[in-house]
Write an enzyme that holds these catalytic residues in place. Structure first.
Site, PDB file in Angstrom:
ATOM      1  N   GLY A  69       0.388  -9.639   0.847  1.00  0.00           N
ATOM      2  CA  GLY A  69      -0.271  -9.708   2.145  1.00  0.00           C
ATOM      3  C   GLY A  69      -1.493  -8.822   2.263  1.00  0.00           C
ATOM      4  O   GLY A  69      -2.511  -9.212   2.840  1.00  0.00           O
ATOM      5  N   THR A 237      -4.904 -12.576 -14.810  1.00  0.00           N
ATOM      6  CA  THR A 237      -3.863 -13.442 -15.372  1.00  0.00           C
ATOM      7  C   THR A 237      -2.751 -13.635 -14.354  1.00  0.00           C
ATOM      8  O   THR A 237      -2.223 -12.673 -13.802  1.00  0.00           O
ATOM      9  CB  THR A 237      -3.292 -12.816 -16.663  1.00  0.00           C
ATOM     10  N   CYS A 325       4.943   0.841   6.646  1.00  0.00           N
ATOM     11  CA  CYS A 325       3.671   1.428   6.184  1.00  0.00           C
ATOM     12  C   CYS A 325       3.369   2.757   6.874  1.00  0.00           C
ATOM     13  O   CYS A 325       2.721   3.614   6.312  1.00  0.00           O
ATOM     14  CB  CYS A 325       2.523   0.446   6.428  1.00  0.00           C
TER      15      CYS A 325
END
Length: 383
Positions: A69, A237, A325
Site C-alpha cells: 500500500g 524482478t 504505523c
C-alpha cells in the site's frame, strides 16, 4: 489468544502459504528470462494478474504489482505529479489519510506543488461541497481513502466520483487498503476512479506485495525505473510466489464476502453495544452504514491508549492504539486530531479491528476483560 488487530496486518492463510511455498520450490525462474523456466514463471505471473482482474471485473493490463500500500500510494501521488506537472501543480486530499499519502503530499509541497487538505466532520468524513470548492483549473489529482484505517469512517467516494465526472482531466485515486473485501466494491470501482491502491497483507496474503488498479488510458510516471518490468511502469524482478499467493488470497476473500462482512459486523456490534454503555467511554466508530464493519475505535477517559493495549495483552487479547504505523510513536491520532478531538481523549484511543475468523465468543471474552480493566482503571483514576 484473541487477535483483534487485523487492520495492522493479517495472518497469512494456510492455502496462500502453500501456494507461496509451491511456487518458490517449483517455479523459481525469472519471468523476464528467455528459457523455459522463465516462460513458466511469466505464464504464472500473467495468470495471477488475470485472476485478480477477473475477480475485480477489470482488465488484466490495468493491474500493476507493487510492494504494498505504501508504494502504491506514493506511486500514484508522485507519478501523477511528475506526469501532469505541465498541466498544474495543485493536488487535493483529505485531512485523515494514511501517512503514505500525507507524507507524499508534503514532499511535493517542498517541490513547489500546492496541496489542499479537505477538513472532516466529527465522524471523520469530508464534505462534498468542500471538494467542489477546492477544485481549481490547475488541479491534477484528488486522492481519497475508501475506509479510514483508524476509526473506520467510510468516505463519500461515490459522490466524489460524480463531482469529478465534470473534470475528466483530474486523476481520481482511492486508497482501498482497508476497503477490500468489506462489501464496498461497487463504490470503490465506480465508473470515474482512475487509480486504486491495494495491499496483500491486509487480506491474508504475504507482506511485501500489493497492486494498483490503473484505468486504461490514464498515465502516471514510473517511480521504480530499471529493467522495464510491468510494462515499463514498475521495474524490479517480480515477487512471483507472493503474487500467486495474493491472487489466491483475493479469491478466498471474495468468495464468501457477504457472509464474512456480516460476521464482522455482528462481532463489532457485540463489543460496541457493551462498551458504549460505560460513562467514561467515548466512541469514535459507530454502528451505522457510515462506518466499515471491521473497525471499532473508542477511548477510556483518563487512561492512555498504550496502557489499555498492554492491559489487554496481559489477558492474551491483542488490539492497537489507533494505527500500527503510529502506535509505537505514542502520538495523537492524525484522524482524531483532524476531528478536533480534545488531546486528552485522543491519546486514550484504542482500535479493535476484525476479520472473518473472529467470533462472538471472542467478543464476549473481550467484554469480560474490558469490565475487569475498566473497574481497575476507575479505581486508579479516583485514587
Amino acid at each position: 489468544m484473541i487477535y483483534f488487530d487485523n487492520s495492522a496486518t493479517t495472518k497469512v492463510a494456510p492455502e496462500v502459504l502453500q501456494t507461496y511455498q509451491t511456487v518458490s520450490e517449483k517455479i523459481w525462474g525469472n519471468p523476464s528470462s528467455l528459457h523455459n523456466m522463465g516462460e513458466l514463471a511469466f505464464n504464472l505471473l500473467e495468470q495471477s494478474r488475470k485472476q485478480i482482474a477477473d475477480l475485480l471485473n477489470v482488465k488484466p493490463h490495468e493491474i500493476f504489482f507493487t510492494s504494498g500500500g505504501t508504494e502504491g500510494d506514493n506511486w500514484v501521488v508522485k507519478g501523477t505529479a511528475i506526469e501532469k506537472r505541465a498541466f498544474g501543480k495543485h493536488l487535493i486530499t483529505t485531512a485523515v489519510e494514511h501517512p503514505a499519502i500525507t507524507n507524499s503530499m508534503e514532499q511535493l509541497k517542498q517541490l513547489g506543488y500546492e496541496i489542499t487538505y479537505l477538513p472532516v466532520d466529527k465522524e471523520g468524513r469530508i464534505s462534498i461541497q468542500d471538494l467542489k470548492d477546492a477544485i481549481r483549473p490547475d488541479t491534477i489529482l484528488v486522492s481519497i481513502m475508501a475506509v479510514n484505517n483508524e476509526i473506520g469512517t467510510l468516505q463519500p467516494i461515490q459522490e466524489a466520483a460524480e463531482v469529478l465526472k465534470k473534470y475528466p482531466k483530474i486523476h481520481f485515486h482511492i486508497d482501498a487498503v482497508q476497503g477490500i473485501g468489506k462489501g464496498l466494491q461497487s463504490q470503490i470501482f465506480n465508473d470515474r476512479v482512475d487509480f486504486i491502491t491495494f495491499s496483500g497483507h491486509k487480506f491474508h496474503a504475504p507482506r511485501g506485495i500489493g497492486f494498483i488498479y490503473a484505468r486504461e488510458g490514464r498515465r502516471i510516471a514510473p517511480l521504480m525505473t530499471g529493467g522495464g518490468q510491468e510494462k515499463n511502469q514498475r521495474s524490479g524482478t517480480e515477487n512471483l510466489p507472493a503474487i500467486a499467493g495474493m491472487a489466491k488470497a483475493l479469491r478466498l476473500l471474495l468468495q464468501d464476502e457477504k457472509k464474512n462482512v456480516q460476521q464482522q459486523q455482528t462481532v463489532k456490534e457485540a463489543i460496541y453495544d457493551h462498551v458504549s454503555k460505560f460513562e467514561n467511554v467515548t466512541m469514535f466508530s459507530h454502528r451505522n452504514d457510515g462506518f466499515a464493519p471491521h473497525i471499532l475505535c473508542f477511548a477510556i477517559k483518563g487512561v492512555r491508549g498504550e496502557t489499555v493495549v498492554h492491559a489487554f495483552e496481559k489477558n492474551n487479547i491483542f488490539i492497537s492504539t489507533t494505527s500500527a504505523c503510529s502506535s509505537k510513536k505514542q502520538v495523537e491520532s492524525s484522524t482524531l486530531a483532524a476531528m478536533k478531538t480534545p488531546e486528552d481523549i485522543a491519546t486514550s484511543a484504542i482500535r479493535v479491528s476484525l476479520d472473518a475468523d473472529n467470533t462472538v465468543v471472542e467478543a464476549q471474552e473481550f467484554n469480560r476483560v474490558f469490565d475487569k480493566l475498566y473497574a481497575e482503571f476507575s479505581k486508579l483514576n479516583k485514587g
